[in-house]
Design an enzyme around this catalytic site. Structure first.
Site, PDB file in Angstrom:
ATOM      1  CG  HIS A 132       1.378   5.497   2.660  1.00 28.45           C
ATOM      2  ND1 HIS A 132       1.161   4.408   1.832  1.00 28.45           N
ATOM      3  CD2 HIS A 132       0.131   5.936   3.015  1.00 28.45           C
ATOM      4  CE1 HIS A 132      -0.138   4.216   1.686  1.00 28.45           C
ATOM      5  NE2 HIS A 132      -0.781   5.124   2.403  1.00 28.45           N
ATOM      6  CD  GLU A 133      -0.813   8.647   5.464  1.00 31.61           C
ATOM      7  OE1 GLU A 133      -1.626   9.265   4.762  1.00 31.61           O
ATOM      8  OE2 GLU A 133      -0.975   7.460   5.809  1.00 31.61           O
ATOM      9  CG  HIS A 136      -2.295   9.048   0.296  1.00 31.62           C
ATOM     10  ND1 HIS A 136      -2.920   8.389  -0.744  1.00 31.62           N
ATOM     11  CD2 HIS A 136      -2.202   8.140   1.313  1.00 31.62           C
ATOM     12  CE1 HIS A 136      -3.184   7.139  -0.381  1.00 31.62           C
ATOM     13  NE2 HIS A 136      -2.754   6.967   0.852  1.00 31.62           N
ATOM     14  CD  GLU A 206      -4.189   3.563   1.160  1.00 30.94           C
ATOM     15  OE1 GLU A 206      -3.154   3.316   1.819  1.00 30.94           O
ATOM     16  OE2 GLU A 206      -4.756   4.675   1.190  1.00 30.94           O
TER      17      GLU A 206
END
Length: 294
Positions: A132-133, A136, A206
């Site tokens: 997930h990071e 980003h 997100e």
């Protein structure tokens, strides 16, 4: 794609709000132009130094490969899969369970995880969080947030200037015959509207990061379970820190829903999990993909 279009639309809405305020209330004042320029420069510098500012705010400490070989291998494996450069890795000395990515671009990125999240999550769920990071970083969401913060900051600056003009009137602004309704909207409602739109942009990013993580790992369930654990943990042990950095975190750092979804930097966990489970139906489900190379 829908979330990307929504992000562009929300950025356009923020820009339109800024232009409307400048035109309707302030006009072509040189002082306003200088103020907007100063706000832009200030936010740009904040973005350029965002990694140092955020890492310092959470007292994150750099960690070497020898100190955390398993974590390094996990990050490196995902970076190789996503064709990303290896970010710097930091540990936040907190028992709260959370994580964030920062940096102005993929070549100057950092990933930070708390000690609490390392203790809480099994490897497959932690891998979903790391993915997930990294998404980003790949999507340059730090740049998107910086642009949103710049525009929102300029709007707040304009509102402050109008407020100061009421407290410290001069012959120049007394003769302008400003619209009272416009003044009220600028001082009270414009900063609130800018904040709401800025947080809406954060929520769209997100969703994109969740989807990117699911594709990168091939295991949407891993991230879904992680989000559920993190949500429960956040209610019991919220992560303390500056609320300004809330959009960076994978989970709302403060427990409770007293501000409502409108003023939340993240979508509801239930909605994020639902989206991940829908995505699971679209992804191949071979054993090799779900084992993530282990």
């Amino acid at each position: 794609m829908r979330n990307q279009l929504k992000t562009v639309a929300l950025l356009g809405l923020l820009s339109g709000l800024l232009i409307a305020i400048s035109y309707w209330i302030i006009g072509g004042s040189t002082g306003v132009i200088i103020g907007i320029a100063l706000a832009a420069v200030t936010n740009f510098m904040s973005w350029y130094q965002s990694d140092k500012i955020a890492l310092a705010a959470y007292r994150a400490q750099p960690i070497s490969q020898n100190e955390a070989p398993g974590l390094y291998q996990m990050v490196q494996r995902l970076c190789d899969r996503g064709n990303l450069p290896m970010p710097a890795i930091f540990i936040v000395p907190s028992q709260a369970a959370n994580a964030f990515a920062t940096g102005r671009d993929p070549e100057h990125a950092s990933v930070a995880v708390t000690q609490g999240i390392l203790n809480l999550l099994p490897d497959d769920e932690l891998e979903g969080v790391i993915a997930h990071e990294l998404t980003h970083i790949a999507n340059r969401d730090t740049l998107t947030q910086a642009v949103a913060a710049t525009i929102a900051g300029a709007i707040s600056f304009l509102a402050q200037m109008v407020s100061y003009s009421l407290w410290f009137p001069t012959s120049r602004n007394n003769n302008r015959g400003a619209n009272p309704l416009g003044l009220l909207l600028t001082i009270v409602l414009a900063p609130i509207a800018a904040t709401v739109v800025q947080l809406a942009i954060s929520r769209t990013r997100e969703f994109e990061a969740d989807a990117g993580a699911a594709r990168l790992t091939g295991n949407p369930w891993g991230l879904a379970r992680a989000l559920q654990r993190l949500d429960r943990m956040a209610r019991q042990l919220p992560m303390t820190g500056n609320p300004a950095f809330e959009p960076l975190l994978i989970m709302n750092s403060f427990s409770g829903q007293f501000l409502g979804n409108l003023f939340s930097s993240h979508p509801p966990t239930e909605t994020r999990v639902e989206q991940l489970l829908k995505l699971e139906q679209e992804l191949p489900k071979t054993r090799s993909e779900f084992l993530l190379g282990r």
